[in-house]
Design an enzyme around this catalytic site. Structure first.
Site, PDB file in Angstrom:
ATOM      1  N   HIS A 123      51.800  30.920  42.590  1.00 37.92           N
ATOM      2  CA  HIS A 123      50.340  30.836  42.695  1.00 37.92           C
ATOM      3  C   HIS A 123      49.838  31.534  43.954  1.00 37.92           C
ATOM      4  O   HIS A 123      48.875  32.314  43.901  1.00 37.92           O
ATOM      5  CB  HIS A 123      49.906  29.367  42.697  1.00 37.92           C
ATOM      6  N   GLU A 124      50.476  31.253  45.080  1.00 33.98           N
ATOM      7  CA  GLU A 124      50.025  31.851  46.338  1.00 33.98           C
ATOM      8  C   GLU A 124      50.225  33.371  46.325  1.00 33.98           C
ATOM      9  O   GLU A 124      49.357  34.118  46.789  1.00 33.98           O
ATOM     10  CB  GLU A 124      50.772  31.225  47.515  1.00 33.98           C
ATOM     11  N   HIS A 127      47.423  35.220  44.553  1.00 38.59           N
ATOM     12  CA  HIS A 127      46.225  35.587  45.326  1.00 38.59           C
ATOM     13  C   HIS A 127      46.365  36.991  45.905  1.00 38.59           C
ATOM     14  O   HIS A 127      45.394  37.761  45.934  1.00 38.59           O
ATOM     15  CB  HIS A 127      46.012  34.590  46.476  1.00 38.59           C
ATOM     16  N   GLU A 188      41.269  30.609  42.169  1.00 37.46           N
ATOM     17  CA  GLU A 188      42.350  29.632  42.040  1.00 37.46           C
ATOM     18  C   GLU A 188      42.868  29.577  40.604  1.00 37.46           C
ATOM     19  O   GLU A 188      44.083  29.546  40.378  1.00 37.46           O
ATOM     20  CB  GLU A 188      41.856  28.242  42.486  1.00 37.46           C
TER      21      GLU A 188
END
Length: 264
Positions: A123-124, A127, A188
């Protein structure tokens, strides 16, 4: 107020690229600028926060990173990624432009398995893949410009100081709740989907992603604000979206040549 709205709408008109999920993006800054900022920020983190010296923790996180990194799209970062474990109880992790990944030891208690931690790290990294930092800075720049133009317009129109203050406060709320927070929540949600695909390609079980957010919800103990007031989607929203997306990445998971064997 009308001028501010025009400037916000302009951000959609000048969108010159699309995200990995096909969403229009506004990006006013160069990749070199973002990479340099990421390097500086990461260096500051390492100098100001305690870095873990626990060999097992570091090997565990590095193992997961090593499995994910080869599947990051070409062009995201053209160098060696740096991974650091920070000795801090906050339940968090992050990735920065310039090939930087930070994981706090607190998240290791919530992400109970390697697959769950891979969903956090994926997920990070998502970004960075989607250049959300560039987009957020660009939207903030345009929002601030809109507020400045609105302020000048109100003064030129002879609006009294009292009414001008009220109208500027309203414009600020519009920027926050009508632009900044929805964009943040969109980022997100998009990173959840990018991270899901990334972890599947790396051989981590995608079903761990919604389970991770169940754990996060339990750790939050009901303290999260309403979704419309938050920078993040509600945990239930994320869980539902991830469960709906899992079938689309299972072929990647099954096709993964090697299932990582990262030992915590």
């Amino acid at each position: 107020m009308r001028i501010f709205i025009y400037v916000v709408l302009l951000s959609g008109i000048i969108a010159c690229s699309t995200s990995p999920t096909g969403r229009n993006q506004v990006k006013l800054f160069s990749s070199d600028t973002l990479n340099s900022m990421g390097n500086d920020t990461f260096a500051a983190f390492k100098s100001e926060q305690k870095v873990s010296t626990q060999r097992i923790e570091n090997q565990y996180v590095q193992c997961i990173a090593d499995a994910l990194i080869p599947h990051i799209p070409t062009g995201t970062f053209d160098g060696d990624w740096e991974v650091v474990v920070f000795d801090d109880e906050q339940i968090n992790a992050f990735a920065l432009p310039g090939g930087k990944i930070g994981v706090y030891t607190g998240i290791l208690k919530v992400a109970e398995t390697p697959d769950q931690l891979a969903s956090v790290m994926g997920h990070e990294i998502g970004h960075v893949i989607a250049e959300h930092g560039n987009e957020r800075m660009s939207i903030a720049t345009l929002s601030n410009l809109g507020l400045q133009i609105t302020n000048v317009g109100l003064k030129s129109a002879g609006v009294t100081n009292k009414n001008q203050a009220l109208m500027m406060a309203g414009a600020g709320l519009l920027a926050q709740y009508g632009v900044n927070l929805p964009f943040s929540r969109a980022h997100e949600s998009e990173s959840d989907l990018i991270g899901l695909q990334l972890m599947a390609k790396a051989g981590f079980n995608p079903h761990a992603a919604p389970k991770l957010w169940e754990n996060m919800a339990a750790a939050a103990k009901g303290s999260a604000p309403p979704e419309w007031q938050s920078t993040h989607p509600a945990n239930d929203t994320r869980i539902a979206a991830l469960n709906a997306a899992i079938p689309s990445v299972m072929a990647d998971y099954r096709a993964a040549a090697n299932k990582p064997n990262c030992i915590q």
